[in-house]
Motif scaffolding. Structure first.
Motif: not given
Length: 137
Positions: A79, A102-103, A70, A73, A99-100, A106, A111-114
């Protein structure tokens, strides 16, 4: 990279480094504290385990990994993050968890990271750098 101000001393001489909370050593030490069998002290074994203590440890490990992700990011607006090393061993369930989390951490409306799984050949750092360059950031 320091991710927790009150963290443990690190081998680099700092305190609270990412390495102190998101490494194979941390995972094995916490597994031993939880009384999990030494053979269950790998991320792959913990993810596959039906033990509630193992699931809790996997969740804590993901949270610790996301502490650093994070920050990266927020600093660089990456991204794409490529998991490799021990994190790669957790497979798809661990990737989805990271991923969940991290999103959820953020900031802002970007844009939500992948998060993707790297290759076993440990080319994750190279792929991540290439993704950053190709994204134009």
């Amino acid at each position: 990279m320091t991710v927790t101000a009150s963290g443990e001393p690190c081998t680099c001489g700092g305190r609270g480094c990412w390495k102190t909370v998101a490494s194979t050593r941390w995972l094995r030490e916490r597994a031993a504290e939880q009384g999990l069998a030494p053979g269950a002290a790998t991320l792959a074994a913990l993810v596959a385990s039906a033990e509630p203590a193992a699931a809790d440890l996997v969740a804590r490990y993901a949270e610790n990994l996301v502490l650093g992700l994070a920050t990266v990011q927020q600093l660089f607006a990456c991204g794409l993050f490529v998991l490799h090393g021990e994190a790669l061993d957790g497979g798809e369930p661990f990737r989805a968890l990271v991923e969940a989390r991290l999103r959820a951490d953020v900031l802002g409306g970007g844009e939500a990271p992948t998060v993707v799984l790297g290759e076993a050949a440990d080319t994750g750092a190279l792929l991540g750098a290439a993704g950053l360059v190709l994204s134009g950031r």
